[in-house]
Design an enzyme around this catalytic site. Structure first.
Site, short mmCIF file in Angstrom:
data_model
loop_
_atom_site.label_atom_id
_atom_site.label_comp_id
_atom_site.label_asym_id
_atom_site.label_seq_id
_atom_site.Cartn_x
_atom_site.Cartn_y
_atom_site.Cartn_z
CG PHE A 143 -1.95 1.18 1.04
CD1 PHE A 143 -3.21 0.95 0.51
CD2 PHE A 143 -1.61 2.49 1.36
CE1 PHE A 143 -4.12 1.99 0.31
CE2 PHE A 143 -2.51 3.55 1.16
CZ PHE A 143 -3.77 3.29 0.63
CG ASP A 228 5.71 4.11 1.59
OD1 ASP A 228 5.73 4.92 2.54
OD2 ASP A 228 4.70 3.92 0.88
CE LYS A 257 -0.25 6.48 7.00
NZ LYS A 257 -1.66 6.67 6.66
N1 PMP Z 1 2.49 4.78 2.06
C1 PMP Z 1 2.11 4.03 3.11
C2 PMP Z 1 3.03 2.95 3.60
C3 PMP Z 1 0.88 4.26 3.73
O1 PMP Z 1 0.51 3.50 4.77
C4 PMP Z 1 0.07 5.30 3.25
C5 PMP Z 1 -1.28 5.62 3.88
N2 PMP Z 1 -1.89 4.63 4.59
C6 PMP Z 1 0.50 6.05 2.15
C7 PMP Z 1 1.73 5.78 1.59
C8 PMP Z 1 -0.35 7.15 1.56
O2 PMP Z 1 -0.38 8.26 2.38
P1 PMP Z 1 -1.52 9.37 2.16
O3 PMP Z 1 -2.81 8.78 2.57
O4 PMP Z 1 -1.07 10.52 3.02
O5 PMP Z 1 -1.48 9.72 0.70
#
Ligand code: PMP
Length: 405
Positions: A143, A228, A257
Site C-alpha cells: 500500500f 516507504d 503522516k
Molecule cells: N504509504 C504508506 C506505507 C501508507 O501506509 C500510506 C497511507 N496509509 C500512504 C503511503 C499514503 O499516504 P496518504 O494517505 O497521506 O497519501
C-alpha cells in the site's frame, strides 16, 4: 447499484465506511464525540498521530506560525524551509545511504505524493544513466497511496477496479522473498520500492534478513533501494525508521503522516543528494509542499524525535504491548499477533466474527481501533500513551474477545 451512502447529509461521496462515532474534540490519547462520550484512540490516525492529539509543542508551533506567514508557494522561499530541510536531514540522514552529509529532501504534502516523488526521482535518475524504459520492483499486498500510478501496481482488486488504463513499469514480487527480487532484477530495473513493514496489509514484519538482503541486491545491481516509511517511520517501531531495526540504509526514504503531527499534511522524500539532485527547477514541485505552516510543525516534530526518548518509549511500551497480545494468543483469544514497537497486527478467530465487529464492540466500550481486512485489526496507539491507558485499552480488547463474541 450505487453503494449505500454513509450516514450524514448524503453530500459526501461514499468512498469510506467510517465507524459510527462523530468526533468533536481530542486531547492526547483521547477523543470526545459530539455527545460528550470519551474514547481511547488506539489507531492514532494510522500513525499520523504518533505524538497524540494536539501535542502542546506542535499546537504552539502552529499557532505561532499562523501569526507570521502561512503560505509563500515555492515561487519564493521563507525562513523555515532550509531549517526544516536541515533538521529533517539531521534526524533521518544518518539512516539513509550516504549519511547525513550527503542527504537532501523534497517537501511534499501527502504520503502518496511523496511516493510519487520517489518514483519520479528513481525514473529520472535511471534516465540519466541511459535507462529509457525503467522498471521498479514492488511487493504483493503493498500500500503506497491512491493515485492512478500507485494503484497501477496495487494487488488489491478494490483499489484498482475501474481505474485503468494503468501506469506501466512495475514488477510485483512476493513480500519478504529476496530470491524473487533477485530474479526480477534486469537491465531495466532502477529501484526496489517497498514498505519495511507492510502496514495496510496487516502489519506484516519480514524476516530480519530480508531488508539487509535487499540492500545487498540493490548494491550489486547498482539500483536504488526505496523505503516507504510513511506509516512505519518516525518512532512507531521503537526506532526513528523501521529500517533502523535492521541497520539498513535505503537510498531514498519516504515520510508522511506523523511528519505533520496530525495537524497539517506534511510529507517528504529524504535521501542521496546525487539522486534527488536530478530534480532541476521546473521538473517537479507542489504549491503547498514545504509551506511555512508545514515547516513550523515539521520542525517541531523533528524536535520531539531528536533526543530519541520517544523512540525508546515506543520500544519499551511496545514490548509491553506485544507481550500482552501474546498472552491473548496463549489464551486462544487471538489467532496471531505481529508487530514492532507500538504497532501491532492482530488476527481474530473468524469464528468470533469479523475485524469490523470487534471494532464495533470496542467502540461500545470506548476504544477506537480499525480493522484492515477480514479478521485483521491494526493497533497503533500514540507513542505518548500512558501505560495505564494502554493497559485499559488492552483490557477492553481482552474483555471483548472473551465476552462479547
Ligand atoms: N504509504 C504508506 C506505507 C501508507 O501506509 C500510506 C497511507 N496509509 C500512504 C503511503 C499514503 O499516504 P496518504 O494517505 O497521506 O497519501
Amino acid at each position: 447499484m450505487a453503494a449505500a451512502a454513509a450516514p450524514g447529509t448524503g453530500r459526501l461521496a461514499p468512498n469510506y465506511a467510517p465507524l459510527p462515532v462523530t468526533i468533536a474534540t481530542a486531547d492526547g490519547s483521547w477523543v470526545t464525540d459530539t455527545a460528550g462520550r470519551r474514547y481511547l484512540d488506539l489507531l492514532a490516525g494510522y500513525s499520523a498521530l504518533n505524538f497524540g492529539h494536539r501535542h502542546p509543542a506542535l499546537v504552539a508551533a502552529a499557532h505561532d506560525q499562523l501569526d507570521r506567514v502561512t503560505l509563500t508557494s515555492r515561487a519564493f522561499t521563507h525562513d523555515l524551509l532550509d531549517p526544516f530541510a536541515e533538521a529533517l536531514c539531521g534526524l533521518v540522514g544518518p539512516s539513509v545511504a550516504g549519511g547525513a552529509a550527503e542527504s537532501m529532501m523534497v517537501p511534499m504534502n501527502t504520503g502518496a505524493e511523496a511516493v510519487e516523488t520517489a518514483i519520479k526521482a528513481a525514473r529520472k535518475w535511471g534516465a540519466s544513466r541511459g535507462i529509457t524504459s525503467p522498471t521498479i520492483i514492488v511487493a504483493e499486498n503493498n500500500f503506497h497511496g491512491r493515485t492512478t500510478t500507485l494503484v497501477s501496481f496495487s494487488t488489491d482488486d478494490d483499489a484498482r477496479a475501474g481505474y485503468g488504463p494503468f501506469t506501466p513499469g512495475f514488477r510485483v514480487v512476493p513480500f519478504g522473498d529476496a530470491a524473487a527480487v533477485e530474479a526480477a532484477i534486469d537491465s531495466s530495473t532502477v529501484a526496489v520500492l517497498m514498505e519495511p513493514i507492510q502496514g495496510e496489509a496487516g502489519v506484516i514484519v519480514p524476516a530480519p534478513g530480508f531488508w539487509p538482503s535487499l540492500r545487498a541486491l540493490c548494491d550489486d545491481a547498482g539500483i536504488l533501494l526505496i523505503a516507504d516509511e510513511v506509516q512505519s517511520g518516525l518512532g512507531r517501531t521503537g526506532t526513528t525508521l523501521a529500517c533502523d531495526l535492521w541497520n539498513v540504509r535505503p537510498d531514498l526514504v519516504v515520510l508522511g503522516k506523523a511528519l505533520g503531527g496530525g495537524i497539517v499534511p506534511v510529507s517528504a522524500v529524504v535521501g542521496r543528494s546525487d539522486v534527488l539532485g536530478v530534480f532541476t527547477p521546473g521538473t517537479h514541485g507542489s504549491t503547498f509542499g514545504g509551506n511555512p505552516l508545514a515547516c513550523a510543525v515539521g520542525l517541531a516534530v523533528v524536535d520531539l524525535l531528536s533526543t530519541g526518548d520517544l523512540q525508546e518509549r515506543a520500544s519499551t511500551l511496545g514490548d509491553h504491548l506485544q507481550a500482552r497480545l501474546d498472552d491473548l494468543v496463549t489464551e486462544e483469544l487471538l489467532v496471531d499477533v505481529r508487530g514492532a514497537g507500538l504497532w501491532a497486527g492482530i488476527d481474530v478467530d473468524p469464528a468470533w466474527g469479523t475485524g469490523k465487529q470487534v471494532c464495533l464492540a470496542l467502540l461500545r466500550r470506548g476504544v477506537l481501533a480499525k480493522d484492515t481486512h477480514g479478521s485483521t485489526l491494526r493497533l497503533a496507539p500514540p507513542l505518548t500513551i500512558s501505560v495505564e491507558d494502554l493497559d485499559h485499552g488492552l483490557d477492553q480488547l481482552r474483555d471483548v474477545l472473551a465476552e462479547d463474541g
